[in-house]
Design an enzyme around this catalytic site. Sequence first.
Site, short mmCIF file in Angstrom:
data_model
loop_
_atom_site.label_atom_id
_atom_site.label_comp_id
_atom_site.label_asym_id
_atom_site.label_seq_id
_atom_site.Cartn_x
_atom_site.Cartn_y
_atom_site.Cartn_z
N CYS A 168 43.23 21.49 39.32
CA CYS A 168 43.00 21.05 38.01
C CYS A 168 42.46 22.24 37.33
CB CYS A 168 40.85 20.11 38.04
SG CYS A 168 40.29 20.33 36.64
N CYS B 263 39.30 22.64 35.76
CA CYS B 263 38.13 24.14 36.73
C CYS B 263 38.80 25.01 36.81
CB CYS B 263 38.72 22.88 38.41
SG CYS B 263 38.40 21.32 38.50
#
Length: 101
Positions: free
Chosen positions: A29, A32
Amino acid sequence: MIKEITSFEEFNELSKSGKVLVDVYSKTCGPCKMLGFVLADLEKDLPDSVILKVDFDQNKEVVEKYDVASYPTILVLQDGEEVNRLKGLQQKPALKQLLEA
């Protein structure tokens, strides 16, 4: 302190020590990964804070316990109980305010 969680037992032990920020993330991600840099910077300002990184795919017990449906998700726990939750990429001032409140 930023600590990568590898087991549910470790999470339970560390999450019950006062106020803890939990970053539920995925290695694939983009937001992230960016949040990881924000947390590293936050740790410099608040070195006594406890920040736990929980891989969404590797820690299903934590994900299910706190009903996390997406990542990144930030949980703020007080003595093991959820007191706040943020979803998506967050900026340092917002996270700092959560830990100092």
